[in-house]
Motif scaffolding. Structure first.
Motif, PDB file in Angstrom:
ATOM      1  N   ALA A  16       0.843  -1.205   0.000  1.00  0.00           N
ATOM      2  CA  ALA A  16       0.000   0.000   0.000  1.00  0.00           C
ATOM      3  C   ALA A  16       0.875   1.249   0.000  1.00  0.00           C
ATOM      4  N   TYR A  17       2.045   1.162   0.645  1.00  0.00           N
ATOM      5  CA  TYR A  17       2.959   2.329   0.656  1.00  0.00           C
ATOM      6  C   TYR A  17       3.587   2.499  -0.717  1.00  0.00           C
ATOM      7  N   CYS A  18       4.093   1.398  -1.280  1.00  0.00           N
ATOM      8  CA  CYS A  18       4.724   1.443  -2.610  1.00  0.00           C
ATOM      9  C   CYS A  18       4.905   0.007  -3.103  1.00  0.00           C
ATOM     10  N   PRO A  19       4.309  -0.356  -4.249  1.00  0.00           N
ATOM     11  CA  PRO A  19       4.431  -1.722  -4.754  1.00  0.00           C
ATOM     12  C   PRO A  19       5.886  -2.149  -4.985  1.00  0.00           C
ATOM     13  N   ARG A  20       6.726  -1.193  -5.348  1.00  0.00           N
ATOM     14  CA  ARG A  20       8.149  -1.537  -5.560  1.00  0.00           C
ATOM     15  C   ARG A  20       8.817  -1.897  -4.221  1.00  0.00           C
ATOM     16  N   GLN A  21       8.481  -1.160  -3.172  1.00  0.00           N
ATOM     17  CA  GLN A  21       9.039  -1.474  -1.852  1.00  0.00           C
ATOM     18  C   GLN A  21       8.634  -2.903  -1.451  1.00  0.00           C
ATOM     19  N   CYS A  22       7.380  -3.253  -1.716  1.00  0.00           N
ATOM     20  CA  CYS A  22       6.892  -4.595  -1.371  1.00  0.00           C
ATOM     21  C   CYS A  22       7.695  -5.660  -2.118  1.00  0.00           C
ATOM     22  N   ALA A 165       8.088  -0.254 -11.481  1.00  0.00           N
ATOM     23  CA  ALA A 165       8.900   0.971 -11.612  1.00  0.00           C
ATOM     24  C   ALA A 165       8.807   1.767 -10.320  1.00  0.00           C
ATOM     25  N   ALA A 166       9.828   2.594 -10.083  1.00  0.00           N
ATOM     26  CA  ALA A 166       9.838   3.427  -8.878  1.00  0.00           C
ATOM     27  C   ALA A 166       8.760   4.505  -8.980  1.00  0.00           C
ATOM     28  N   VAL A 167       8.137   4.822  -7.837  1.00  0.00           N
ATOM     29  CA  VAL A 167       7.121   5.881  -7.854  1.00  0.00           C
ATOM     30  C   VAL A 167       7.778   7.251  -7.926  1.00  0.00           C
ATOM     31  N   ASN A 168       8.963   7.368  -7.367  1.00  0.00           N
ATOM     32  CA  ASN A 168       9.755   8.604  -7.418  1.00  0.00           C
ATOM     33  C   ASN A 168       8.933   9.838  -7.027  1.00  0.00           C
ATOM     34  N   GLY A 170       7.004  11.865  -3.183  1.00  0.00           N
ATOM     35  CA  GLY A 170       7.269  12.246  -1.791  1.00  0.00           C
ATOM     36  C   GLY A 170       7.495  11.061  -0.859  1.00  0.00           C
ATOM     37  N   ARG A 171       6.995   9.871  -1.234  1.00  0.00           N
ATOM     38  CA  ARG A 171       7.180   8.704  -0.376  1.00  0.00           C
ATOM     39  C   ARG A 171       8.645   8.305  -0.273  1.00  0.00           C
ATOM     40  N   CYS A 172       9.406   8.605  -1.338  1.00  0.00           N
ATOM     41  CA  CYS A 172      10.770   8.049  -1.431  1.00  0.00           C
ATOM     42  C   CYS A 172      11.687   8.599  -0.345  1.00  0.00           C
ATOM     43  N   LYS A 173      11.535   9.871   0.000  1.00  0.00           N
ATOM     44  CA  LYS A 173      12.485  10.417   0.979  1.00  0.00           C
ATOM     45  C   LYS A 173      12.269   9.826   2.374  1.00  0.00           C
ATOM     46  N   GLU A 174      11.090   9.274   2.628  1.00  0.00           N
ATOM     47  CA  GLU A 174      10.803   8.629   3.919  1.00  0.00           C
ATOM     48  C   GLU A 174      11.064   7.122   3.863  1.00  0.00           C
ATOM     49  N   CYS A 175      11.431   6.607   2.694  1.00  0.00           N
ATOM     50  CA  CYS A 175      11.444   5.154   2.483  1.00  0.00           C
ATOM     51  C   CYS A 175      12.745   4.530   2.981  1.00  0.00           C
ATOM     52  N   GLN A 176      12.606   3.413   3.675  1.00  0.00           N
ATOM     53  CA  GLN A 176      13.766   2.702   4.220  1.00  0.00           C
ATOM     54  C   GLN A 176      14.667   2.135   3.118  1.00  0.00           C
ATOM     55  N   LEU A 177      14.132   1.967   1.910  1.00  0.00           N
ATOM     56  CA  LEU A 177      14.916   1.341   0.837  1.00  0.00           C
ATOM     57  C   LEU A 177      15.444   2.348  -0.181  1.00  0.00           C
ATOM     58  N   PHE A 178      15.422   3.626   0.184  1.00  0.00           N
ATOM     59  CA  PHE A 178      15.786   4.673  -0.777  1.00  0.00           C
ATOM     60  C   PHE A 178      17.129   4.363  -1.461  1.00  0.00           C
ATOM     61  N   HIS A 179      18.140   3.965  -0.678  1.00  0.00           N
ATOM     62  CA  HIS A 179      19.486   3.781  -1.252  1.00  0.00           C
ATOM     63  C   HIS A 179      19.598   2.486  -2.064  1.00  0.00           C
ATOM     64  N   HIS A 180      18.712   1.508  -1.818  1.00  0.00           N
ATOM     65  CA  HIS A 180      18.720   0.276  -2.622  1.00  0.00           C
ATOM     66  C   HIS A 180      17.935   0.478  -3.914  1.00  0.00           C
ATOM     67  N   CYS A 181      16.926   1.326  -3.841  1.00  0.00           N
ATOM     68  CA  CYS A 181      15.949   1.427  -4.930  1.00  0.00           C
ATOM     69  C   CYS A 181      16.403   2.335  -6.074  1.00  0.00           C
ATOM     70  N   LEU A 182      17.123   3.394  -5.763  1.00  0.00           N
ATOM     71  CA  LEU A 182      17.503   4.413  -6.762  1.00  0.00           C
ATOM     72  C   LEU A 182      16.256   4.894  -7.503  1.00  0.00           C
ATOM     73  N   PRO A 183      15.328   5.557  -6.799  1.00  0.00           N
ATOM     74  CA  PRO A 183      14.042   5.872  -7.413  1.00  0.00           C
ATOM     75  C   PRO A 183      14.117   6.780  -8.639  1.00  0.00           C
ATOM     76  N   GLY A 184      15.128   7.655  -8.726  1.00  0.00           N
ATOM     77  CA  GLY A 184      15.209   8.527  -9.908  1.00  0.00           C
ATOM     78  C   GLY A 184      15.431   7.717 -11.179  1.00  0.00           C
TER      79      GLY A 184
HETATM   80  S1  SF4 Z   1      12.446   4.679  -2.751  1.00  0.00           S
HETATM   81 FE1  SF4 Z   1      11.755   3.054  -4.146  1.00  0.00          FE
HETATM   82  S2  SF4 Z   1      10.776   1.532  -2.865  1.00  0.00           S
HETATM   83 FE2  SF4 Z   1      10.900   3.423  -1.684  1.00  0.00          FE
HETATM   84  S3  SF4 Z   1       8.969   4.522  -2.028  1.00  0.00           S
HETATM   85 FE3  SF4 Z   1      10.416   5.262  -3.558  1.00  0.00          FE
HETATM   86  S4  SF4 Z   1      10.071   3.929  -5.346  1.00  0.00           S
HETATM   87 FE4  SF4 Z   1       9.154   2.914  -3.571  1.00  0.00          FE
END
Ligand code: SF4
Length: 205
Positions: A16-22, A165-168, A170-184
């Motif tokens: 629900a937060y982000c399908p990519r994070q899941c 694909a990354a949502v890129n 406002g959620r990303c800056k709070e996301c625990q996986l930011f450095h693994h995901c490379l949302p940009g």
């Molecule tokens: S950093 Fe990646 S996994 Fe986290 S919210 Fe953004 S797109 Fe989703």
């Protein structure tokens, strides 16, 4: 035996937060802590360390295992309050509300409890540690249907290993996986821009 993968209830909140994070957590096994997750783990440890007890005529049960054969779901409830057939799950969150994520997770717990105990569970509560508020959540037909749709989408991720694909946003800056995901670089808009530039100009960006 159900040959389909069993879905963790916690995955519903991640999806629900982000399908990519899941997908990163539940398909690829990626995990990283940030201040939000550390606070959450501490809060859950406090809840888990408590004992079952009786408060004002209600049994307060902690760390209850949950499952649903029909939905292929498994997980745990932080707290279940029980008085006769009145069953009320309570989820603890250390921070503040993020959309419907916690409501969906709690509703999945209710669906498990209904199947396990053969009772109706019409509502539960989420305790938010940020504002220190307990919010009641009613398990409407629409919320229940959203849970079932998300469980189907998570199961599809588990079966196919598909990484959205990354949502890129406002959620990303709070996301625990930011450095693994490379949302940009992994966002859909970046992929489209790259495709257009290669198709039109025949060069890499
Ligand atoms: S950093 Fe990646 S996994 Fe986290 S919210 Fe953004 S797109 Fe989703």
């Amino acid at each position: 035996m159900n040959p389909e993968p069993v879905v963790a209830i916690s995955a519903i909140e991640h999806f629900a937060y982000c399908p990519r994070q899941c997908a990163l957590i539940h398909c690829d096994g990626v995990w990283s802590d940030n201040p939000h997750t550390v606070r959450g783990t501490r809060a859950h440890r406090r809840v888990d360390s408590g004992k079952h007890r009786t408060e004002r005529g209600k049994r307060v049960l902690r760390g209850i295992p949950l499952w649903s054969e029909s939905l292929g779901l498994t997980g745990r409830a932080d707290v279940v309050e029980a008085k006769g057939e009145d069953i009320h799950p309570v989820e603890y969150k250390s921070g503040t509300r993020h959309g419907l994520a916690a409501d969906l997770q709690l509703c999945a717990q209710a669906l498990c409890l209904e199947e396990m105990l053969d009772v109706d569970v019409p509502c539960g509560s989420v305790w938010y540690g940020g504002p220190r508020r307990r919010v009641e959540v009613w398990f409407t037909a629409s919320l229940r249907q959203q849970v079932k749709s998300i469980v189907a989408e998570i199961r599809d991720q588990l079966l196919t290993g598909r990484l959205p694909a990354a949502v890129n946003d406002g959620r990303c800056k709070e996301c625990q996986l930011f450095h693994h995901c490379l949302p940009g670089p992994t966002s859909m808009s970046h992929r489209i821009e790259r495709y257009m530039s290669e198709a039109v100009f025949g060069c890499d960006t």
